[in-house]
Design a protein around this motif. Structure first.
Motif, PDB file in Angstrom:
ATOM      1  N   LEU A   9       0.829  -1.204   0.000  1.00 19.59           N
ATOM      2  CA  LEU A   9       0.000   0.000   0.000  1.00 19.59           C
ATOM      3  C   LEU A   9       0.869   1.262   0.000  1.00 19.59           C
ATOM      4  O   LEU A   9       0.539   2.252  -0.656  1.00 19.59           O
ATOM      5  CB  LEU A   9      -0.931  -0.005   1.219  1.00 19.59           C
ATOM      6  CG  LEU A   9      -2.106  -0.984   1.167  1.00 19.59           C
ATOM      7  CD1 LEU A   9      -2.850  -0.999   2.499  1.00 19.59           C
ATOM      8  CD2 LEU A   9      -3.068  -0.621   0.033  1.00 19.59           C
ATOM      9  N   ALA A  10       1.976   1.225   0.737  1.00 22.70           N
ATOM     10  CA  ALA A  10       2.869   2.388   0.790  1.00 22.70           C
ATOM     11  C   ALA A  10       3.548   2.626  -0.556  1.00 22.70           C
ATOM     12  O   ALA A  10       3.733   3.776  -0.977  1.00 22.70           O
ATOM     13  CB  ALA A  10       3.915   2.194   1.881  1.00 22.70           C
ATOM     14  N   ILE A  11       3.919   1.556  -1.240  1.00 25.62           N
ATOM     15  CA  ILE A  11       4.518   1.692  -2.569  1.00 25.62           C
ATOM     16  C   ILE A  11       3.509   2.315  -3.532  1.00 25.62           C
ATOM     17  O   ILE A  11       3.837   3.231  -4.305  1.00 25.62           O
ATOM     18  CB  ILE A  11       4.990   0.324  -3.105  1.00 25.62           C
ATOM     19  CG1 ILE A  11       6.207  -0.163  -2.296  1.00 25.62           C
ATOM     20  CG2 ILE A  11       5.339   0.406  -4.588  1.00 25.62           C
ATOM     21  CD1 ILE A  11       6.645  -1.572  -2.634  1.00 25.62           C
ATOM     22  N   ILE A  12       2.278   1.838  -3.465  1.00 24.79           N
ATOM     23  CA  ILE A  12       1.227   2.384  -4.328  1.00 24.79           C
ATOM     24  C   ILE A  12       0.983   3.855  -4.014  1.00 24.79           C
ATOM     25  O   ILE A  12       0.843   4.689  -4.924  1.00 24.79           O
ATOM     26  CB  ILE A  12      -0.076   1.570  -4.162  1.00 24.79           C
ATOM     27  CG1 ILE A  12       0.112   0.172  -4.742  1.00 24.79           C
ATOM     28  CG2 ILE A  12      -1.264   2.279  -4.825  1.00 24.79           C
ATOM     29  CD1 ILE A  12      -1.034  -0.766  -4.483  1.00 24.79           C
ATOM     30  N   GLY A  25      -7.966   5.956  -5.100  1.00 16.79           N
ATOM     31  CA  GLY A  25      -8.629   4.909  -5.864  1.00 16.79           C
ATOM     32  C   GLY A  25      -7.810   3.628  -5.905  1.00 16.79           C
ATOM     33  O   GLY A  25      -8.346   2.529  -5.709  1.00 16.79           O
ATOM     34  N   HIS A  26      -6.518   3.752  -6.133  1.00 11.10           N
ATOM     35  CA  HIS A  26      -5.668   2.563  -6.194  1.00 11.10           C
ATOM     36  C   HIS A  26      -5.594   1.844  -4.841  1.00 11.10           C
ATOM     37  O   HIS A  26      -5.581   0.615  -4.789  1.00 11.10           O
ATOM     38  CB  HIS A  26      -4.259   2.947  -6.653  1.00 11.10           C
ATOM     39  CG  HIS A  26      -4.139   3.119  -8.138  1.00 11.10           C
ATOM     40  ND1 HIS A  26      -4.681   4.195  -8.814  1.00 11.10           N
ATOM     41  CD2 HIS A  26      -3.552   2.346  -9.088  1.00 11.10           C
ATOM     42  CE1 HIS A  26      -4.424   4.076 -10.109  1.00 11.10           C
ATOM     43  NE2 HIS A  26      -3.737   2.977 -10.300  1.00 11.10           N
ATOM     44  N   MET A  27      -5.559   2.614  -3.768  1.00  5.95           N
ATOM     45  CA  MET A  27      -5.472   1.969  -2.455  1.00  5.95           C
ATOM     46  C   MET A  27      -6.803   1.349  -2.039  1.00  5.95           C
ATOM     47  O   MET A  27      -6.829   0.332  -1.347  1.00  5.95           O
ATOM     48  CB  MET A  27      -4.968   2.968  -1.419  1.00  5.95           C
ATOM     49  CG  MET A  27      -3.489   3.268  -1.580  1.00  5.95           C
ATOM     50  SD  MET A  27      -2.742   4.042  -0.138  1.00  5.95           S
ATOM     51  CE  MET A  27      -3.454   5.685  -0.283  1.00  5.95           C
ATOM     52  N   ILE A  28      -7.912   1.961  -2.465  1.00 13.34           N
ATOM     53  CA  ILE A  28      -9.221   1.349  -2.198  1.00 13.34           C
ATOM     54  C   ILE A  28      -9.313  -0.010  -2.882  1.00 13.34           C
ATOM     55  O   ILE A  28      -9.720  -1.007  -2.267  1.00 13.34           O
ATOM     56  CB  ILE A  28     -10.360   2.265  -2.683  1.00 13.34           C
ATOM     57  CG1 ILE A  28     -10.509   3.476  -1.755  1.00 13.34           C
ATOM     58  CG2 ILE A  28     -11.683   1.507  -2.738  1.00 13.34           C
ATOM     59  CD1 ILE A  28     -11.505   4.502  -2.245  1.00 13.34           C
ATOM     60  N   THR A  42      -6.879   0.275   8.506  1.00 14.19           N
ATOM     61  CA  THR A  42      -6.544   0.444   7.093  1.00 14.19           C
ATOM     62  C   THR A  42      -6.913   1.839   6.622  1.00 14.19           C
ATOM     63  O   THR A  42      -6.146   2.503   5.907  1.00 14.19           O
ATOM     64  CB  THR A  42      -7.276  -0.603   6.232  1.00 14.19           C
ATOM     65  OG1 THR A  42      -6.870  -1.912   6.632  1.00 14.19           O
ATOM     66  CG2 THR A  42      -6.950  -0.403   4.753  1.00 14.19           C
ATOM     67  N   LYS A  43      -8.092   2.309   7.024  1.00 11.64           N
ATOM     68  CA  LYS A  43      -8.535   3.642   6.622  1.00 11.64           C
ATOM     69  C   LYS A  43      -7.622   4.716   7.203  1.00 11.64           C
ATOM     70  O   LYS A  43      -7.320   5.717   6.544  1.00 11.64           O
ATOM     71  CB  LYS A  43      -9.982   3.859   7.076  1.00 11.64           C
ATOM     72  CG  LYS A  43     -10.958   2.899   6.404  1.00 11.64           C
ATOM     73  CD  LYS A  43     -12.367   3.044   6.966  1.00 11.64           C
ATOM     74  CE  LYS A  43     -13.307   2.030   6.323  1.00 11.64           C
ATOM     75  NZ  LYS A  43     -14.684   2.113   6.868  1.00 11.64           N
ATOM     76  N   LEU A  44      -7.175   4.507   8.435  1.00  8.94           N
ATOM     77  CA  LEU A  44      -6.230   5.445   9.035  1.00  8.94           C
ATOM     78  C   LEU A  44      -4.881   5.356   8.338  1.00  8.94           C
ATOM     79  O   LEU A  44      -4.265   6.387   8.024  1.00  8.94           O
ATOM     80  CB  LEU A  44      -6.061   5.127  10.528  1.00  8.94           C
ATOM     81  CG  LEU A  44      -5.035   5.987  11.270  1.00  8.94           C
ATOM     82  CD1 LEU A  44      -5.528   7.420  11.400  1.00  8.94           C
ATOM     83  CD2 LEU A  44      -4.739   5.399  12.653  1.00  8.94           C
ATOM     84  N   PHE A  45      -4.420   4.156   8.074  1.00 10.49           N
ATOM     85  CA  PHE A  45      -3.112   3.932   7.460  1.00 10.49           C
ATOM     86  C   PHE A  45      -3.001   4.638   6.119  1.00 10.49           C
ATOM     87  O   PHE A  45      -1.996   5.315   5.832  1.00 10.49           O
ATOM     88  CB  PHE A  45      -2.893   2.424   7.286  1.00 10.49           C
ATOM     89  CG  PHE A  45      -1.578   2.063   6.651  1.00 10.49           C
ATOM     90  CD1 PHE A  45      -0.441   1.883   7.428  1.00 10.49           C
ATOM     91  CD2 PHE A  45      -1.474   1.872   5.270  1.00 10.49           C
ATOM     92  CE1 PHE A  45       0.774   1.539   6.847  1.00 10.49           C
ATOM     93  CE2 PHE A  45      -0.272   1.530   4.687  1.00 10.49           C
ATOM     94  CZ  PHE A  45       0.851   1.368   5.485  1.00 10.49           C
ATOM     95  N   THR A  46      -4.029   4.500   5.273  1.00 11.27           N
ATOM     96  CA  THR A  46      -3.965   5.076   3.933  1.00 11.27           C
ATOM     97  C   THR A  46      -3.925   6.595   3.952  1.00 11.27           C
ATOM     98  O   THR A  46      -3.486   7.212   2.972  1.00 11.27           O
ATOM     99  CB  THR A  46      -5.166   4.609   3.087  1.00 11.27           C
ATOM    100  OG1 THR A  46      -6.388   4.966   3.752  1.00 11.27           O
ATOM    101  CG2 THR A  46      -5.129   3.101   2.878  1.00 11.27           C
ATOM    102  N   ILE A  47      -4.366   7.188   5.049  1.00  4.75           N
ATOM    103  CA  ILE A  47      -4.296   8.645   5.182  1.00  4.75           C
ATOM    104  C   ILE A  47      -2.970   9.075   5.802  1.00  4.75           C
ATOM    105  O   ILE A  47      -2.284   9.968   5.306  1.00  4.75           O
ATOM    106  CB  ILE A  47      -5.468   9.182   6.033  1.00  4.75           C
ATOM    107  CG1 ILE A  47      -6.813   8.870   5.363  1.00  4.75           C
ATOM    108  CG2 ILE A  47      -5.319  10.686   6.250  1.00  4.75           C
ATOM    109  CD1 ILE A  47      -7.026   9.541   4.044  1.00  4.75           C
ATOM    110  N   VAL A  48      -2.588   8.417   6.892  1.00  2.00           N
ATOM    111  CA  VAL A  48      -1.405   8.842   7.652  1.00  2.00           C
ATOM    112  C   VAL A  48      -0.117   8.677   6.856  1.00  2.00           C
ATOM    113  O   VAL A  48       0.809   9.489   6.992  1.00  2.00           O
ATOM    114  CB  VAL A  48      -1.328   8.086   8.994  1.00  2.00           C
ATOM    115  CG1 VAL A  48      -0.012   8.370   9.709  1.00  2.00           C
ATOM    116  CG2 VAL A  48      -2.495   8.482   9.899  1.00  2.00           C
TER     117      VAL A  48
END
Length: 261
Positions: A9-12, A25-28, A42-48
């Motif tokens: 997810l971090a690479i994306i 969109g890609h992380m969703i 997961t929702k927190l991770f994709t933002i932080v």
């Protein structure tokens, strides 16, 4: 979420945050395939982990941050629409974040726009950004509250419609990402804390790893993107968005419904 999923997810995030292809969109879609999209962490991770990609802009454009105070006022003016729309439509935005199909259709529509944007607005060499231009770019950025639209794509196209060069529009989009993404990170962290959730030591480690990976990948992504954009324009990103969007729609309707979110 395990460490492998966090790194992917971090690479994306690092690759897509500053490209006009929609990192959200890609992380969703990716977290949906992993089966972890429903998790609050997961929702927190994709933002932080956006903090890491923010830092990459600071490092690459360090000297540019010592411009006149006028520059910061323009960033503030461009940032205001996101604050207003984010507060007014936060519930709607959260509901849209739960639909891979919204992402898919946004990718296709955005791709069609990118196929034409160079022909319509790609001939300017103007680099001067007025307050009115900054505000209009901020309004375009609000379109990215729809998952799949792309914050960078919307703000870059917004800048080009105001007769900015592709490079000037892209760089202003990068700078605008700082207050926008920092604000989103702080709000999401506050909501997470206010809801009574506490982070485990393992989750804290995943956030650290995610930010480090996102930072490193974003450094290369930004430099590559600016070089490519100045020479070739947006068409390849338009085609990419259309292909990915259609693939998601086909998978959803004909192979396996994406209903895990």
């Amino acid at each position: 979420m395990d460490i492998f999923e966090a790194i992917i997810l971090a690479i994306i995030e690092g690759i897509t945050e500053y490209l006009p292809v929609s990192s959200t969109g890609h992380m969703i879609i990716t977290s949906s395939f992993f089966g972890i999209a429903q998790e609050d962490f997961t929702k927190l991770f994709t933002i932080v982990i956006q903090l890491g990609t923010i830092l990459s802009v600071v490092v690459l454009y360090f000297k540019r941050f010592f411009q006149s105070i006028d520059f910061y006022y323009k960033l503030l003016v461009a940032f205001i629409p996101a604050v207003v729309f984010g507060l007014l439509f936060s519930n709607l935005i959260d509901s849209l974040l739960e639909s891979p199909l919204v992402v898919a259709f946004s990718l296709v529509v955005g791709g069609l726009i990118l196929l034409r944007v160079d022909d319509l607005f790609g001939n300017s060499e103007n680099t001067d950004i007025s307050y009115a231009t900054a505000f209009k770019i901020g309004l375009f950025q609000c379109l990215a509250m729809i998952p799949g639209v792309s914050r960078s794509g919307a703000s870059i196209v917004g800048g080009m419609t105001q007769k900015l060069s592709r490079t000037a529009a892209a760089e202003f989009s990068f700078f605008l990402a700082l207050p926008t993404m920092l604000g989103a990170t702080l709000k999401k962290s506050y909501d997470y804390y206010n809801a009574g959730f506490t982070l485990t030591s393992e989750q804290i480690n995943l956030l650290i790893i995610g930010n480090v990976v996102g930072f490193i990948v974003a450094l290369f992504a930004i430099k590559t993107f600016i070089g490519y954009l100045s020479k070739h324009g947006f068409k390849i990103f338009g085609y990419y968005r259309i292909v990915v969007g259609i693939a998601i729609i086909i998978i959803h309707y004909f192979i396996s419904p994406l209903t895990v979110i």
